[in-house]
Enzyme design. Structure first.
Site, short mmCIF file in Angstrom:
data_model
loop_
_atom_site.label_atom_id
_atom_site.label_comp_id
_atom_site.label_asym_id
_atom_site.label_seq_id
_atom_site.Cartn_x
_atom_site.Cartn_y
_atom_site.Cartn_z
CE LYS A 120 -4.22 -2.11 1.48
NZ LYS A 120 -3.74 -3.52 1.59
C1 LIG Z 1 -4.34 -4.57 0.98
C2 LIG Z 1 -3.56 -5.83 0.86
C3 LIG Z 1 -3.91 -6.85 -0.04
C4 LIG Z 1 -5.16 -6.78 -0.90
O1 LIG Z 1 -5.05 -5.81 -1.90
P1 LIG Z 1 -6.36 -5.27 -2.66
O2 LIG Z 1 -5.89 -4.11 -3.43
O3 LIG Z 1 -7.33 -4.87 -1.55
O4 LIG Z 1 -6.90 -6.38 -3.49
C5 LIG Z 1 -3.11 -7.97 -0.13
N1 LIG Z 1 -2.02 -8.11 0.65
C6 LIG Z 1 -1.64 -7.16 1.52
C7 LIG Z 1 -0.44 -7.39 2.36
C8 LIG Z 1 -2.39 -5.97 1.67
O5 LIG Z 1 -2.01 -5.04 2.55
#
Ligand SMILES: *Cc1c(COP(=O)(O)O)cnc(C)c1O
Length: 475
Positions: A120
């Protein structure tokens, strides 16, 4: 470039006008009115570029209302080896999202080298810089209110800390995050960051955010905003690393690759879908879910049936625990030929808590054109995948990436390199690594002992009125 709503009943907007908002007024999600097409000559030129330059080339196709020189500077200041400083496995930090080779034709791509060790950061860091730029230019301010069960909240706080005209109020479920995740957020001492631990579960925190945001008068008066995964700028920023991964895994632009994506809210893989629509040679987008498998069910059967999420344990992949996939509407808009009337009809059902079924429609026949395949992974599978990666390849992966690897191995095609997106580092999920491998993950040196730093957090009851008062006293 202008942005239209998937529900077709809001006026088209410029990028900066949708940057600070959430849903379109008609309840839809914004998408570019068309996807910029990348020519072969551009692909050839982009193959040589450093990450920040590549990011500028791609983002400038989507962001046409910020002067080029300013956008270039914002992007260059975001994608630096100083920000993405946690490269592992000997990867070149200058590549920002380097590949780790597991074996011929099988890679992980490190998306979790940023400040909070989850993917993120890739988008959120850019969002922080864009927010500050646009707010400064407009003489405005924003108070971001969010709820987190871990990765989103910390990525948002590290992106917004110290930014002018931005305050962050982040609700988290008291005592429900790992000690490391608590320390990451609560040890921030920046005056514009407010951590509120709510006595309750994540859903209680989320309900408060919804209650406050639904109070239109309060929201306007106190300039309440969000940075959730439906924000288009986050999706746009994520497109870049698909191009980077493609260039690193291939020698020429005649080749194709596949990406395996650990998915929850469909934000990450939505960026892959856009990259493919732009013309990046992606043979397959492999969607991996955990036990919360609404998306896997859709891609196998055509039935989208949102349901209460099951909480997986601390040794699981909690950032993929979703009931509704908030970005999924963007993909369905494209799947149904960009017909907003169809999307309105489908989401009228979703918003009532009902399922929809595309399997008998003309739209479903189009699915193969989009390159998606899917699979699910369970607790047993992900522990086995962590052991496999360590035992066979000597690479330690976290639980989310393990879900991706498990489904990737079921969907390889001869001659097509498979890139598993690494969405978090194992250091974030120590309990799972202990269970799978009986060892402790190595933690980046700059994060050693953060649990013993002084913490700045208030504990509050799950009471929207009290939390509104808390905000009013601080803005
Ligand atoms: C947010 C997240 C996901 C999922 O990603 P999306 O964009 O919501 O599909 C997968 N793995 C981790 C470690 C995350 O923080």
């Amino acid at each position: 470039m202008r942005y239209i709503s998937t529900r077709g009943q809001s006026a088209p907007q410029a990028f900066c006008d949708i940057l600070l908002g959430g849903l379109a007024p008609d309840g839809g999600l914004y998408l570019p009115e068309s996807y910029p097409q990348v020519t072969r000559a551009e692909l050839d030129a982009w193959r040589q570029l450093a990450y920040a330059d590549l990011a500028y080339e791609i983002l400038s196709r989507f962001i046409t209302d910020i002067p080029s020189a300013d956008l270039k500077a914002l992007v260059a200041g975001t994608y630096t080896p100083e920000v993405y400083c946690h490269a592992r496995n000997g990867g070149d930090p200058g590549q920002i999202t380097p590949l780790t080779r597991l074996e011929d034709g099988l890679y992980t791509q490190e998306l979790s080298n940023g400040p909070t060790l989850a993917f993120k950061d890739m988008a959120m860091q850019l969002l922080g810089n864009l927010f500050e730029y646009v707010l400064d230019r407009r003489g405005e301010s924003i108070n971001i209110l969010g709820a987190t069960s871990g990765d989103t909240g910390s990525a948002a706080e590290y992106a917004m800390r110290g930014k002018h005209n931005v305050k962050v109020f982040m609700l988290s479920p008291d005592g429900k995050m790992s000690a490391f995740q608590r320390a990451q957020m609560y040890s921030l001492q920046d005056a514009n960051i407010f951590n509120i631990a709510v006595r309750g579960m994540f859903d209680d925190a989320q309900d408060i955010v919804k209650a406050v945001s639904n109070d239109a008068e309060f929201k306007a008066k106190y300039k309440i905003g969000a940075v959730n995964s439906i924000n288009w700028a986050r999706v746009a920023a994520q497109i870049v690393y698909y191009f980077q991964g493609y260039f690193l895994a291939t020698r020429s632009n005649d080749e194709q690759v596949a990406f395996a994506v650990p998915s929850g809210n469909f934000g990450n893989i939505c960026a892959g879908h856009v990259a493919r629509m732009m013309g990046l040679p992606i043979a397959r987008l492999v969607l991996a879910t955990n036990e919360n498998d609404v998306l896997d069910e859709f891609f196998r059967t055509g039935v989208y049936r949102p349901r209460t999420s099951v909480e997986t344990s601390v040794t699981s992949s909690p950032s993929m625990d979703i009931s509704k996939a908030s970005n999924f509407e963007r993909f369905v808009f494209d799947l149904v030929g960009r017909d907003p009337a169809v999307v309105r009809e489908l989401w009228a059902k979703v918003d009532k808590g009902e399922a929809f079924d595309l399997s008998a429609t003309v739209h479903w026949k189009k699915l193969p054109d989009f390159g998606f395949v899917s699979g699910r992974s369970t607790h047993k599978d992900r522990i086995a995948a962590i052991r496999l990666a360590q035992g066979r390849y000597n690479v330690m992966i976290d639980t989310h990436t393990a879900d991706g690897l498990k489904v990737a191995l079921e969907n390889r095609q001869p001659g097509v390199p498979m890139i598993v997106l690494e969405t978090a580092q194992p250091a974030k999920f120590e309990e799972a690594i202990r269970e799978a491998l009986g060892t402790e993950p190595v933690r980046p040196a700059d994060l050693a002992g953060i649990e013993s730093l002084p913490q700045r957090v208030v504990v509050m009851a799950p009471d929207a009125a009290a939390i509104k008062r808390f905000i009013v006293e601080r803005v």
